[in-house]
Design a protein around this motif. Structure first.
Motif, PDB file in Angstrom:
ATOM      1  N   SER A   2       0.815  -1.214   0.000  1.00  0.00           N
ATOM      2  CA  SER A   2       0.000   0.000   0.000  1.00  0.00           C
ATOM      3  C   SER A   2       0.849   1.264   0.000  1.00  0.00           C
ATOM      4  CB  SER A   2      -0.941   0.000   1.208  1.00  0.00           C
ATOM      5  OG  SER A   2      -0.215   0.044   2.427  1.00  0.00           O
ATOM      6  N   SER A   3       2.070   1.168   0.537  1.00  0.00           N
ATOM      7  CA  SER A   3       2.947   2.334   0.591  1.00  0.00           C
ATOM      8  C   SER A   3       3.570   2.653  -0.766  1.00  0.00           C
ATOM      9  CB  SER A   3       4.060   2.116   1.621  1.00  0.00           C
ATOM     10  OG  SER A   3       3.528   1.986   2.921  1.00  0.00           O
ATOM     11  N   TYR A   4       3.725   1.619  -1.600  1.00  0.00           N
ATOM     12  CA  TYR A   4       4.414   1.814  -2.875  1.00  0.00           C
ATOM     13  C   TYR A   4       3.532   1.567  -4.095  1.00  0.00           C
ATOM     14  CZ  TYR A   4       8.637   2.019  -0.054  1.00  0.00           C
ATOM     15  OH  TYR A   4       9.581   2.383   0.870  1.00  0.00           O
ATOM     16  N   ARG A   5       2.356   0.932  -3.873  1.00  0.00           N
ATOM     17  CA  ARG A   5       1.462   0.644  -4.996  1.00  0.00           C
ATOM     18  C   ARG A   5       0.008   0.846  -4.578  1.00  0.00           C
ATOM     19  NH1 ARG A   5       3.168  -3.397  -8.786  1.00  0.00           N
ATOM     20  NH2 ARG A   5       1.065  -3.149  -9.644  1.00  0.00           N
ATOM     21  N   SER A   6      -0.535   2.035  -4.723  1.00  0.00           N
ATOM     22  CA  SER A   6      -1.951   2.267  -4.451  1.00  0.00           C
ATOM     23  C   SER A   6      -2.679   2.409  -5.780  1.00  0.00           C
ATOM     24  CB  SER A   6      -2.141   3.517  -3.579  1.00  0.00           C
ATOM     25  OG  SER A   6      -1.734   3.282  -2.263  1.00  0.00           O
ATOM     26  N   ASP A   7      -2.790   1.296  -6.495  1.00  0.00           N
ATOM     27  CA  ASP A   7      -3.439   1.305  -7.801  1.00  0.00           C
ATOM     28  C   ASP A   7      -4.471   0.188  -7.852  1.00  0.00           C
ATOM     29  OD1 ASP A   7      -1.922  -1.022  -8.038  1.00  0.00           O
ATOM     30  OD2 ASP A   7      -0.410  -0.096  -9.318  1.00  0.00           O
ATOM     31  N   GLU A   8      -5.131   0.040  -8.992  1.00  0.00           N
ATOM     32  CA  GLU A   8      -6.190  -0.960  -9.117  1.00  0.00           C
ATOM     33  C   GLU A   8      -5.675  -2.380  -8.894  1.00  0.00           C
ATOM     34  OE1 GLU A   8      -9.451  -0.645  -9.312  1.00  0.00           O
ATOM     35  OE2 GLU A   8      -9.126   1.512  -9.073  1.00  0.00           O
ATOM     36  N   ASP A   9      -4.456  -2.682  -9.332  1.00  0.00           N
ATOM     37  CA  ASP A   9      -3.890  -4.018  -9.109  1.00  0.00           C
ATOM     38  C   ASP A   9      -3.735  -4.291  -7.613  1.00  0.00           C
ATOM     39  OD1 ASP A   9      -3.765  -4.724 -11.753  1.00  0.00           O
ATOM     40  OD2 ASP A   9      -1.647  -4.227 -12.011  1.00  0.00           O
ATOM     41  N   ALA A  10      -3.242  -3.296  -6.875  1.00  0.00           N
ATOM     42  CA  ALA A  10      -3.061  -3.465  -5.428  1.00  0.00           C
ATOM     43  C   ALA A  10      -4.411  -3.623  -4.740  1.00  0.00           C
ATOM     44  CB  ALA A  10      -2.306  -2.270  -4.854  1.00  0.00           C
ATOM     45  N   PHE A  11      -5.400  -2.832  -5.146  1.00  0.00           N
ATOM     46  CA  PHE A  11      -6.743  -2.952  -4.581  1.00  0.00           C
ATOM     47  C   PHE A  11      -7.310  -4.348  -4.828  1.00  0.00           C
ATOM     48  CE2 PHE A  11      -7.781   1.876  -5.135  1.00  0.00           C
ATOM     49  CZ  PHE A  11      -6.884   2.169  -4.122  1.00  0.00           C
ATOM     50  N   HIS A  12      -7.217  -4.792  -6.082  1.00  0.00           N
ATOM     51  CA  HIS A  12      -7.800  -6.091  -6.460  1.00  0.00           C
ATOM     52  C   HIS A  12      -7.133  -7.238  -5.693  1.00  0.00           C
ATOM     53  CE1 HIS A  12      -9.616  -9.102  -9.127  1.00  0.00           C
ATOM     54  NE2 HIS A  12      -8.430  -9.680  -9.151  1.00  0.00           N
ATOM     55  N   MET A  13      -5.819  -7.194  -5.592  1.00  0.00           N
ATOM     56  CA  MET A  13      -5.072  -8.241  -4.914  1.00  0.00           C
ATOM     57  C   MET A  13      -5.458  -8.323  -3.436  1.00  0.00           C
ATOM     58  SD  MET A  13      -0.915  -8.504  -4.826  1.00  0.00           S
ATOM     59  CE  MET A  13      -0.921  -7.647  -6.404  1.00  0.00           C
ATOM     60  N   THR A  14      -5.580  -7.164  -2.808  1.00  0.00           N
ATOM     61  CA  THR A  14      -5.935  -7.112  -1.398  1.00  0.00           C
ATOM     62  C   THR A  14      -7.365  -7.580  -1.172  1.00  0.00           C
ATOM     63  OG1 THR A  14      -4.436  -5.218  -1.166  1.00  0.00           O
ATOM     64  CG2 THR A  14      -5.964  -5.633   0.639  1.00  0.00           C
ATOM     65  N   ASP A  15      -8.285  -7.144  -2.050  1.00  0.00           N
ATOM     66  CA  ASP A  15      -9.686  -7.586  -1.951  1.00  0.00           C
ATOM     67  C   ASP A  15      -9.789  -9.103  -1.989  1.00  0.00           C
ATOM     68  OD1 ASP A  15     -10.391  -4.936  -1.998  1.00  0.00           O
ATOM     69  OD2 ASP A  15     -11.025  -4.934  -4.100  1.00  0.00           O
ATOM     70  N   ARG A  16      -9.134  -9.697  -2.959  1.00  0.00           N
ATOM     71  CA  ARG A  16      -9.238 -11.149  -3.146  1.00  0.00           C
ATOM     72  C   ARG A  16      -8.632 -11.908  -1.975  1.00  0.00           C
ATOM     73  NH1 ARG A  16     -12.376  -9.557  -6.243  1.00  0.00           N
ATOM     74  NH2 ARG A  16     -12.665 -10.135  -8.433  1.00  0.00           N
ATOM     75  N   PHE A  17      -7.551 -11.379  -1.423  1.00  0.00           N
ATOM     76  CA  PHE A  17      -6.942 -12.052  -0.278  1.00  0.00           C
ATOM     77  C   PHE A  17      -7.869 -12.015   0.927  1.00  0.00           C
ATOM     78  CE2 PHE A  17      -4.535 -11.763   3.691  1.00  0.00           C
ATOM     79  CZ  PHE A  17      -3.957 -13.024   3.695  1.00  0.00           C
ATOM     80  N   PHE A  18      -8.398 -10.848   1.249  1.00  0.00           N
ATOM     81  CA  PHE A  18      -9.252 -10.748   2.429  1.00  0.00           C
ATOM     82  C   PHE A  18     -10.535 -11.561   2.273  1.00  0.00           C
ATOM     83  CE2 PHE A  18      -6.816  -6.942   3.887  1.00  0.00           C
ATOM     84  CZ  PHE A  18      -6.600  -7.372   5.192  1.00  0.00           C
ATOM     85  N   GLU A  19     -11.129 -11.552   1.087  1.00  0.00           N
ATOM     86  CA  GLU A  19     -12.371 -12.310   0.954  1.00  0.00           C
ATOM     87  C   GLU A  19     -12.100 -13.817   1.051  1.00  0.00           C
ATOM     88  OE1 GLU A  19     -14.206 -11.171  -2.703  1.00  0.00           O
ATOM     89  OE2 GLU A  19     -13.087 -12.586  -3.929  1.00  0.00           O
ATOM     90  N   ALA A  20     -10.895 -14.254   0.645  1.00  0.00           N
ATOM     91  CA  ALA A  20     -10.541 -15.668   0.795  1.00  0.00           C
ATOM     92  C   ALA A  20     -10.416 -16.050   2.262  1.00  0.00           C
ATOM     93  CB  ALA A  20      -9.243 -15.970   0.046  1.00  0.00           C
TER      94      ALA A  20
END
Length: 438
Positions: A204-222
């Motif tokens: 989040s400190s170095y990549r606040s873009d759609e890829d970072a959002f998507h990756m984080t979303d998928r991890f938490f929902e898993a």
């Protein structure tokens, strides 16, 4: 919180003397484990001058007081372990196939330090497909900090490997002291949680873009899938998943606390507005709000509290406070995040046409709010209208007036209470001064 009579676990660390940086990493690992209450045996500390390293190592393997042997696996360790049929060179402390075969394999746990070019965990051949602890994210985080391209796949693979490894922490069967098993499992999951948090905070400190959002979303929902029984589960109670419920709650709360502290409101607001796909085996909605990362902890607040006669208002809150030490934010900043999550959930509920069956976020840590004075930092700074215009996205409101109307209309039944104490929401906001100057 652990029982006073319990002896600290003992572990021996086996590793390769690959280079000074790697040796320093192992020393740091051993130091952190000792600070966590584990009795660590390491050659740098315990191998005396004149002792045979091979004899020393074999003594550690056969010593019944050694609970676990950690195999720190980097490329050099695996290469030397696979090429040797027995013995150990003076340049390293490597468990050979011969030594490994002479002891119970359950005594060994591999700690993966590196991965190969295809992203596979580097493990000795004799270790097989057994569960390992993945600490290979260090190189990944270095790459994120350096701005190296094409790290999306590597980060996704790492998070997928974490999810795969979590299955080994499922609590199964009947236990006389189930609350103790849960408590110990929470402690065992701590290194994994710390490593994930480190990766997410770096991402989040170095990549606040759609890829970072998507990756984080998928991890938490898993993670949500671990909060209930899998299809194959038999003979379980609701308590059996409290270790994962604590894990996902603490991790989500901690990540939001970090994002707010760093004023990365865009990333935090995305997490709070996102819907998480959750096809529960019990039916019901297949998407969930962030509030599903909160869960009550009956095994701690009821079972453990009563069995050990702790007489605590919330063992859950106590544990979150104790474990906040060493995190990249203060406990007050964790409470601030908890307050934001509670309010955002209440605002979303007020707007929903039908909130029946909707999980509610309960601000567990705000039990300790009475120890702190004044408004939380993000709201104290929001005296500035310009700052409030940025921070308001956390709550999903458009103006101070909209926020004031919501607080006025908030049902008394939904105000957080602990014994005879009710949370003073306007004071935590500093509501009168909010957006009161440019």
């Amino acid at each position: 919180m652990a029982e006073a009579s319990a002896q600290p676990p003992r572990c021996f660390i086996s590793y390769s003397w690959t280079n000074p940086d790697h040796e320093e990493w192992v020393l740091q690992l051993g130091t952190e484990l000792r600070q966590s209450g584990i009795d660590v045996v390491l050659d740098k500390w315990d191998l005396r001058e004149g002792q045979d390293p091979h004899v020393f190592m074999e003594a550690m393997i056969t010593d019944d007081t050694i609970t676990k042997v950690l195999l720190v696996c980097d490329a050099k360790y695996v290469e030397r372990a696979n090429e040797r049929s027995g013995g150990v060179g003076i340049e390293s402390q490597i468990i050979s196939p011969k030594v490994y075969a002479s002891a119970k394999q359950t005594k060994f746990v591999a700690v993966v330090r590196e991965r190969d070019a295809d992203g596979r965990a580097l493990l000795p051949a004799y270790y097989g497909s057994r569960i390992y602890i993945d600490l290979s994210a260090d190189d990944l985080m270095d790459g994120l900090k350096a701005g190296r391209p094409n790290l999306k796949g590597a980060a996704e693979d790492y998070l997928a490997s974490v999810l795969e490894g979590l299955a080994a922490f499922r609590i199964q069967g009947q236990h006389e002291l189930l609350d103790e098993v849960i408590f110990q499992s929470i402690e065992s999951l701590t290194p994994c949680e710390n490593q994930i948090l480190a990766l997410l905070t770096t991402l989040s400190s170095y990549r606040s873009d759609e890829d970072a959002f998507h990756m984080t979303d998928r991890f938490f929902e898993a993670l949500l899938a671990f909060n209930e029984a899998p299809e194959s589960a038999r003979d379980y109670t609701e308590w059996h998943f409290d270790n994962f419920k604590f894990f996902s709650h603490e991790l989500f709360l901690s990540f939001v606390a970090f994002l707010v502290r760093r004023e990365n409101f865009e990333f935090a607001a995305h997490l709070l507005s996102n819907r998480y796909y959750h096809p529960s085996r019990h039916g019901g909605p297949k998407s969930a709000s962030f509030a599903h990362f909160w869960a009550g902890m009956p095994s701690l607040n009821g079972g453990r509290n009563k069995r050990l006669e702790l007489r605590r208002v919330s063992v859950h809150a106590d544990l979150l406070k104790e474990r906040c030490v060493g995190k990249p934010f203060s406990f007050e900043q964790m409470m601030q995040a908890d307050f934001i999550l509670y309010l955002r959930d209440q605002i979303d509920r007020a707007r929903a046409k039908n909130d029946g069956g909707r999980r509610m976020w309960w601000p567990t840590t705000l039990l300790y709010r009475h120890d702190y004075d004044g408004a939380f930092e993000v709201f104290a700074r929001s005296e500035s209208s310009a700052y409030f215009d940025r921070a308001k996205m956390l709550l999903g409101v458009q103006s101070k007036g909209e926020l004031e109307r919501f607080i006025t209309d908030l049902p008394e039944s939904r105000l957080p209470r602990w014994d005879y104490t009710t949370l003073d929401i306007p004071a935590a906001f500093g509501l009168e001064l909010l957006a009161s100057r440019p």
